[in-house]
Write an enzyme that holds these catalytic residues in place. Structure first.
Site, short mmCIF file in Angstrom:
data_model
loop_
_atom_site.label_atom_id
_atom_site.label_comp_id
_atom_site.label_asym_id
_atom_site.label_seq_id
_atom_site.Cartn_x
_atom_site.Cartn_y
_atom_site.Cartn_z
CG ASN A 1 78.80 -52.31 -18.67
OD1 ASN A 1 78.36 -53.14 -17.89
ND2 ASN A 1 79.67 -52.61 -19.62
N GLY A 2 77.58 -48.52 -16.49
CA GLY A 2 77.49 -47.08 -16.37
C GLY A 2 76.64 -46.64 -15.18
CD GLU B 1 103.75 -38.18 -21.11
OE1 GLU B 1 104.15 -39.06 -20.32
OE2 GLU B 1 102.55 -37.90 -21.24
CG HIS C 1 106.89 -13.84 -9.27
ND1 HIS C 1 107.36 -12.86 -8.43
CD2 HIS C 1 105.58 -14.02 -8.97
CE1 HIS C 1 106.38 -12.45 -7.64
NE2 HIS C 1 105.28 -13.14 -7.95
CD1 TRP D 1 84.54 -54.25 -11.21
CD2 TRP D 1 84.56 -54.33 -8.98
NE1 TRP D 1 85.74 -54.78 -10.82
CE2 TRP D 1 85.78 -54.84 -9.46
CE3 TRP D 1 84.34 -54.29 -7.60
CZ2 TRP D 1 86.79 -55.29 -8.61
CZ3 TRP D 1 85.34 -54.73 -6.76
CH2 TRP D 1 86.55 -55.23 -7.26
CB CYS E 1 80.09 -53.54 -15.62
SG CYS E 1 79.76 -52.94 -13.95
CE LYS F 1 98.92 -37.67 -20.51
NZ LYS F 1 100.09 -37.69 -19.64
CD GLU G 1 98.84 -35.32 -17.05
OE1 GLU G 1 98.62 -36.28 -17.81
OE2 GLU G 1 99.83 -35.30 -16.28
CE LYS H 1 100.13 -47.07 -19.50
NZ LYS H 1 99.57 -45.73 -19.75
NE ARG I 1 85.47 -54.83 -20.32
CZ ARG I 1 84.98 -53.66 -20.68
NH1 ARG I 1 84.31 -52.92 -19.83
NH2 ARG I 1 85.15 -53.20 -21.91
#
Length: 607
Positions: A98-99, A486, A502, A74, A2, A483, A479, A602, A27
């Site tokens: 918003n939210g 990266e 192991h 939305w 929103c 990060k 992940e 990206k 948005r």
């Protein structure tokens, strides 16, 4: 996502509001509206669909006034009708939001019992009536808002006007961003600097918990304790990089901090908080007849898929495979007819994933894509899309795109489980309720940023790091390692905690930090045993858990990060945030290019 725009000053407000809403179109939205104060009263114009529909309405029913607010929405719950579109109002208050207001049902019941009449299906209307009730009790506008904010639970940004008070506009934020623009006898508010770019180059950003009294001459900002505070006014350029970054030094940090808002935005597209049920998009196939799910993705999106595989199998009860897109189609596997292939990509243009999608389509699979760009190639070539609402992600290292992917997948699995009869309505409600709490809990996690920044000093000189997790914690360990690699260029690996003995345990010594991801779930005790094995061999453990887990094992760790206690189903979303922050702060300390790390792009549009 929103969008909010507001203005107070000496010129006609509606053109400013409409132009601002157009700049917020990126948005995404399905309705729009503006409101102004005219002769002491509230005037509104709202319309379904595109802003062009709103403009056509205003051409027929013109609007005036030098103070106003606007919104692109939305649909959260209920259809995207004019009635449910923002701004929402009664005869005293009009506001945009918003939210998510988590406790709106309790507030609504309380206010209904007190005689308030509700017209919409939204959580926002509860805020209107709550503020109005304080005004009716004799409070001034600023006093009424201050009292109301203390009653609200959730993540939100608000812009508020008051009938009979055309000299003040109030803005507030908790979890959702909001900027104030300073002009010459004019003031503005917006969801981001882009909305304000043509209007002013003087912008300040409300901090978490801030609320502001805005007049045509300036703004008085209060923190969450209501104390008056000063927020820096920045000189920006509409085309400058700092405009996009707000008051953050890097896009990556800004995007990490946007997660409470964009997770909420994503939830609003698929989860109905009224009945705590999932509303899936229309699918051209029957979920109850799917014999197998195949997930295909690359990089961070692959890790989201790994979490989803766990959910599909444990919650929806459907067998699930997952493969790296760059490997998948070269095995020329024969896929089971009637299966569903799920492809995950932020851009929707990832070459390997798109090629895998086309292969699966040739194999007679039902194609569903999780994408952040509805007009992307993957979206166009799918039978159905699940669109995340992360908004533009500029930092190469994905952050908010990942957590919104997890959010979307979590919702989709609940919907599939309900359709297949694997969970009843009570269980669906419980899982949905856990998801609605995530934006505000994510906001709580961000409050640990300073502690994580301090912890980064202990990590920055390491040559190697290990991340350990079990169940859905294992993909988050992967992940976390990705990060760090990266953006800081430190070698890091993620492992399933049970696999340590192991082989990888041979790497453990006092020079190797080990980050253990261990929410208090059914696998906690097993993860704890693996952690103790690491400590016994001199490993320095950084322990991520909730209060219960830290009480049990925190004394054994070199450092701890306490996360909110949440349902195990949503834990991977929240446990992602501290590992993002740790990678970010380590990279900053090492002086690397955080937003554009070497050798990376990206969107990978070549194989």
């Amino acid at each position: 996502m929103c969008g909010i725009i507001g203005t107070i000053g000496k010129v006609d407000a509606p053109p400013i509001l409409l132009d601002g809403l157009k700049r917020l179109e990126y948005r995404g939205y399905d309705s729009a509206g503006i409101a102004t104060l005219v002769d002491g009263g509230i005037e509104r114009r709202r319309a379904e669909g595109k802003i062009a529909n709103l403009e056509s309405l205003i051409d027929v029913e013109p609007l005036s006034g030098t103070i106003g607010i606007g919104h692109t929405r939305w649909a959260t719950h209920g259809s995207p009708t004019e009635v449910n579109a923002h701004p929402h109002a009664d005869d005293r208050v009009v506001l945009v939001h918003n939210g998510i207001i988590e406790n709106f049902q309790e507030l609504r019941q309380e206010l209904s019992d007190a005689g308030h009449s509700f017209q919409t299906e939204t959580d926002t209307e509860a805020v209107v009536h709550l503020i109005s009730s304080y005004l009716a009790a004799g409070k001034l506008p600023a006093e009424a808002v201050a009292a109301a904010l203390k009653r609200l639970e959730g993540a939100f940004a608000l812009a508020i006007l008051f009938a009979g008070h055309d000299d003040i506009m109030i803005a507030a934020r908790r979890g959702s961003p909001l900027a104030i623009g300073y002009g010459d006898g004019e003031m503005y508010i917006g969801s981001d600097a882009l909305a304000l770019a043509p209007l002013t180059q003087q912008i300040s950003y409300l901090d978490e918990g801030d609320w502001a009294e805005i007049t045509a001459e300036g703004a008085v900002v209060h923190d969450e304790t209501d104390a008056v505070v000063t927020r820096e006014i920045q000189q920006t350029s509409s085309s400058g990089a700092m405009t996009g970054k707000g008051n953050f030094p890097h896009f990556m940090l800004k995007e990490i901090y946007e997660q409470p808002a964009v997770i909420g935005d994503t939830l609003q597209t698929i989860l109905n908080p009224w009945n705590e049920m999932i509303t899936l998009p229309e699918l051209p196939f029957d979920l109850t007849k799917i014999p197998r799910v195949t997930i295909v993705a690359c990089g961070t999106s692959y890790h989201a898929g790994m979490v989803a595989r766990y959910w599909f199998e444990t919650v929806a009860g459907v067998p699930c495979d997952i493969d790296i897109a760059s490997e998948f189609r070269y095995r020329t596997v024969e896929m089971r007819q009637g299966g569903m292939s799920l492809f995950i990509s932020q851009s929707g243009e990832t070459a390997d994933t798109l090629a895998a999608l086309r292969y699966a389509k040739e194999q007679g699979q039902h194609i569903v894509s999780v994408v952040n760009v509805a007009e992307s190639s993957m979206a166009r070539e799918s039978d159905a899309i699940l669109q995340t609402k992360a908004g533009p992600e500029i930092g190469v290292a994905s952050t908010k795109a990942f957590t919104t992917q997890l959010t979307t997948l979590a919702c989709f699995v609940i919907g599939m489980a309900a359709a297949r009869g694997r969970i009843d309505q009570e269980q669906e409600s419980a899982l949905c309720h856990a998801l609605t709490e995530v934006p505000s809990r994510a906001n709580d996690v961000l409050n640990h940023d300073e502690a994580i920044k301090t912890l980064a000093h202990e990590v920055m000189d390491a040559r190697d790091l290990l991340y350990l997790g079990r169940g859905t914690g294992f993909p988050i360990a992967l992940e976390g390692a990705l990060k760090l690699k990266e953006i800081s260029y430190i070698h890091a690996e993620g492992y399933a905690a049970g696999e340590m003995k192991h082989g990888p345990i041979a790497l453990i010594d006092e020079h190797v930090p080990v980050i253990v991801i261990a929410p208090s779930d059914e696998l906690f005790d097993k993860t704890a045993s693996n952690m103790q094995e690491v400590i016994a061999r001199g490993g320095r453990v950084i322990f991520l858990s909730d209060a219960t887990g830290i009480e049990k094992l925190g004394d054994m760790a070199a450092a701890t990060i306490e996360l909110p206690a949440v349902d195990a189903y949503v834990a991977p979303i929240l446990y992602t945030i501290p590992i993002q922050l740790l990678a970010y702060h380590v990279a900053v300390l090492k002086g690397t290019d955080v937003d554009q790390p070497r050798n990376l792009a990206k969107s990978v549009t070549v194989e």
